[in-house]
Design a protein around this motif. Structure first.
Motif, PDB file in Angstrom:
ATOM      1  N   LEU A  10       0.846  -1.189  -0.008  1.00  0.00           N
ATOM      2  CA  LEU A  10       0.051   0.034  -0.053  1.00  0.00           C
ATOM      3  C   LEU A  10       0.897   1.284  -0.054  1.00  0.00           C
ATOM      4  O   LEU A  10       0.849   2.208  -0.669  1.00  0.00           O
ATOM      5  N   VAL A  11       2.128   1.185   0.717  1.00  0.00           N
ATOM      6  CA  VAL A  11       2.828   2.421   0.865  1.00  0.00           C
ATOM      7  C   VAL A  11       3.459   2.614  -0.486  1.00  0.00           C
ATOM      8  O   VAL A  11       3.324   3.712  -0.929  1.00  0.00           O
ATOM      9  N   LEU A  12       4.047   1.440  -1.069  1.00  0.00           N
ATOM     10  CA  LEU A  12       4.550   1.589  -2.368  1.00  0.00           C
ATOM     11  C   LEU A  12       3.689   2.104  -3.643  1.00  0.00           C
ATOM     12  O   LEU A  12       3.956   3.038  -4.416  1.00  0.00           O
ATOM     13  N   ALA A  13       2.431   1.759  -3.358  1.00  0.00           N
ATOM     14  CA  ALA A  13       1.300   2.194  -4.543  1.00  0.00           C
ATOM     15  C   ALA A  13       0.890   3.587  -4.049  1.00  0.00           C
ATOM     16  O   ALA A  13       0.922   4.419  -5.043  1.00  0.00           O
ATOM     17  N   TYR A  14       1.006   4.015  -2.827  1.00  0.00           N
ATOM     18  CA  TYR A  14       0.860   5.425  -2.601  1.00  0.00           C
ATOM     19  C   TYR A  14       2.125   6.267  -3.208  1.00  0.00           C
ATOM     20  O   TYR A  14       1.787   7.384  -3.947  1.00  0.00           O
ATOM     21  N   GLU A  15       2.976   6.058  -2.753  1.00  0.00           N
ATOM     22  CA  GLU A  15       4.424   6.686  -3.141  1.00  0.00           C
ATOM     23  C   GLU A  15       4.344   6.883  -4.859  1.00  0.00           C
ATOM     24  O   GLU A  15       4.361   7.997  -5.185  1.00  0.00           O
ATOM     25  N   ARG A  16       3.927   5.853  -5.509  1.00  0.00           N
ATOM     26  CA  ARG A  16       3.865   5.849  -6.914  1.00  0.00           C
ATOM     27  C   ARG A  16       2.890   6.901  -7.575  1.00  0.00           C
ATOM     28  O   ARG A  16       3.006   7.476  -8.308  1.00  0.00           O
ATOM     29  N   ALA A  17       1.694   6.765  -6.792  1.00  0.00           N
ATOM     30  CA  ALA A  17       0.642   7.429  -7.063  1.00  0.00           C
ATOM     31  C   ALA A  17       0.934   8.774  -7.066  1.00  0.00           C
ATOM     32  O   ALA A  17       0.625  10.011  -7.736  1.00  0.00           O
ATOM     33  N   VAL A  18       1.505   9.491  -5.668  1.00  0.00           N
ATOM     34  CA  VAL A  18       2.052  10.832  -5.668  1.00  0.00           C
ATOM     35  C   VAL A  18       2.763  11.261  -6.754  1.00  0.00           C
ATOM     36  O   VAL A  18       2.939  12.453  -7.080  1.00  0.00           O
ATOM     37  N   GLY A  19       4.192  10.413  -7.174  1.00  0.00           N
ATOM     38  CA  GLY A  19       4.689  10.624  -8.245  1.00  0.00           C
ATOM     39  C   GLY A  19       4.166  11.015  -9.406  1.00  0.00           C
ATOM     40  O   GLY A  19       4.499  11.808 -10.102  1.00  0.00           O
ATOM     41  N   GLU A  20       3.238  10.258  -9.640  1.00  0.00           N
ATOM     42  CA  GLU A  20       2.659  10.482 -11.009  1.00  0.00           C
ATOM     43  C   GLU A  20       1.879  11.530 -10.842  1.00  0.00           C
ATOM     44  O   GLU A  20       1.689  12.350 -11.895  1.00  0.00           O
ATOM     45  N   THR A  21       0.965  11.892  -9.974  1.00  0.00           N
ATOM     46  CA  THR A  21       0.046  13.159  -9.664  1.00  0.00           C
ATOM     47  C   THR A  21       1.083  14.297  -9.811  1.00  0.00           C
ATOM     48  O   THR A  21       0.733  15.146 -10.647  1.00  0.00           O
ATOM     49  N   GLN A  22       2.419  14.264  -9.191  1.00  0.00           N
ATOM     50  CA  GLN A  22       3.024  15.585  -9.293  1.00  0.00           C
ATOM     51  C   GLN A  22       3.491  15.777 -10.644  1.00  0.00           C
ATOM     52  O   GLN A  22       3.580  16.956 -11.250  1.00  0.00           O
ATOM     53  N   ARG A  23       3.895  14.676 -11.496  1.00  0.00           N
ATOM     54  CA  ARG A  23       4.216  14.661 -12.896  1.00  0.00           C
ATOM     55  C   ARG A  23       3.070  15.265 -13.659  1.00  0.00           C
ATOM     56  O   ARG A  23       3.397  16.255 -14.501  1.00  0.00           O
ATOM     57  N   ASP A  24       1.980  14.765 -13.488  1.00  0.00           N
ATOM     58  CA  ASP A  24       0.703  15.153 -14.309  1.00  0.00           C
ATOM     59  C   ASP A  24       0.713  16.811 -13.829  1.00  0.00           C
ATOM     60  O   ASP A  24       0.139  17.224 -14.931  1.00  0.00           O
ATOM     61  N   THR A  25       0.667  17.039 -12.822  1.00  0.00           N
ATOM     62  CA  THR A  25       0.704  18.678 -12.209  1.00  0.00           C
ATOM     63  C   THR A  25       1.488  19.423 -12.909  1.00  0.00           C
ATOM     64  O   THR A  25       1.254  20.543 -13.597  1.00  0.00           O
ATOM     65  N   ILE A  26       2.751  19.006 -13.095  1.00  0.00           N
ATOM     66  CA  ILE A  26       3.782  19.704 -13.902  1.00  0.00           C
ATOM     67  C   ILE A  26       3.491  19.750 -15.198  1.00  0.00           C
ATOM     68  O   ILE A  26       3.678  20.899 -15.842  1.00  0.00           O
ATOM     69  N   ARG A  27       3.049  18.482 -15.924  1.00  0.00           N
ATOM     70  CA  ARG A  27       2.732  18.755 -17.325  1.00  0.00           C
ATOM     71  C   ARG A  27       1.411  19.714 -17.573  1.00  0.00           C
ATOM     72  O   ARG A  27       1.444  20.528 -18.645  1.00  0.00           O
ATOM     73  N   ARG A  28       0.541  19.802 -16.783  1.00  0.00           N
ATOM     74  CA  ARG A  28      -0.741  20.433 -16.903  1.00  0.00           C
ATOM     75  C   ARG A  28       0.010  22.015 -16.829  1.00  0.00           C
ATOM     76  O   ARG A  28      -0.751  22.791 -17.449  1.00  0.00           O
ATOM     77  N   THR A  29       0.689  22.355 -15.834  1.00  0.00           N
ATOM     78  CA  THR A  29       1.274  23.523 -15.730  1.00  0.00           C
ATOM     79  C   THR A  29       1.916  24.363 -16.808  1.00  0.00           C
ATOM     80  O   THR A  29       1.832  25.206 -17.370  1.00  0.00           O
ATOM     81  N   LYS A  30       2.649  23.414 -17.408  1.00  0.00           N
ATOM     82  CA  LYS A  30       3.516  23.801 -18.663  1.00  0.00           C
ATOM     83  C   LYS A  30       2.659  24.103 -19.624  1.00  0.00           C
ATOM     84  O   LYS A  30       3.081  24.710 -20.743  1.00  0.00           O
TER      85      LYS A  30
END
Length: 243
Positions: free
Chosen positions: A219-239
């Motif tokens: 569960l921790v691993l899945a959460y860490e991956r999801a946070v990383g993907e969410t951050q990357r998606d946020t950066i892409r949307r901002t760009k």
């Protein structure tokens, strides 16, 4: 009944010594239908693994605060032909997943345990984090001591209590859904596999004990991956956002 009549080899006195209950208690439980009748050989009744498994389950249910009436209702839902392995599953699934059961501490003891003065706001934050729960008695709390040090570290972050409460609701909502789905996976896929293998009840207990940390780490691993993907998606949307 036991797996076979030959499995029932314990007299009521031997069963009493084996499970740590008095003969009077065993006969009372038998009278209430919490355990099946013994296997009769002549005038002597003998007990086997299924009786032991059911008595262990009764003790586990009592430890969780079940009343005798509630225990009777619980056991009524277990088929009479359930094997000791089947009953062991019920018992192991009742085992708390927290490393330590909560302790009851008054405010003074809580202050000493944390090593710092605790304001009312600090207590409110620990409650929001789920580390501390109020009781009907003033300044007396149920404390998840295994997570207390983490709670104290979070106090130093000076987070808004409203944000912590919102996060707590998110964790509770999704945590319950994950728990229900994983329990169904265990019940329908993992448990039948080990039951059909014919392993002893102790094997099932060891399995559950090892299953806990593995699923938590997953569960921790899945959460860490999801946070990383969410951050990357946020950066892409901002760009890509028009200026």
């Amino acid at each position: 009944m036991s797996d076979a009549p030959g499995d029932a080899t314990l007299t009521v006195d031997e069963l009493s010594a084996r499970v740590g209950m008095t003969v009077r208690t065993l006969r009372f439980y038998a009278g209430r239908g919490l355990i099946p009748p013994p296997i009769r050989r002549g005038r002597v009744g003998y007990y086997g693994p299924e009786h032991i498994a059911r008595l262990d389950l009764v003790r586990e249910l009592q430890a969780h605060g079940f009343t005798l009436q509630a225990i009777e209702g619980y056991l009524e839902r277990i088929p009479t032909d359930a094997t000791p392995q089947d009953i062991a599953l019920h018992r192991t699934l009742l085992t708390p997943w927290m490393r330590d059961l909560p302790e009851t501490l008054d405010r003074g003891a809580l202050v000493r345990r944390t090593g710092r003065d605790l304001t009312d706001d600090d207590i409110e934050m620990l409650v929001a984090l789920g580390v501390v729960e109020p009781t009907p008695d003033e300044d007396v709390f149920q404390v998840a001591t295994a997570h207390l040090s983490l709670g104290v570290e979070l106090l130093d972050l000076d987070l808004p209590v409203e944000a912590v409460q919102d996060a707590g609701r998110i964790f509770t909502e999704h945590g319950r859904a994950i728990a229900e789905e994983l329990t169904e996976v265990f019940r329908t896929k993992v448990w039948p596999h080990y039951r059909d293998s014919g392993g002893p009840p102790e094997h099932i207990q060891q399995l559950v004990q090892r299953f806990k940390p593995v699923t938590i780490q997953g569960l921790v691993l899945a959460y860490e991956r999801a946070v990383g993907e969410t951050q990357r998606d946020t950066i892409r949307r901002t760009k890509n956002k028009p200026r």
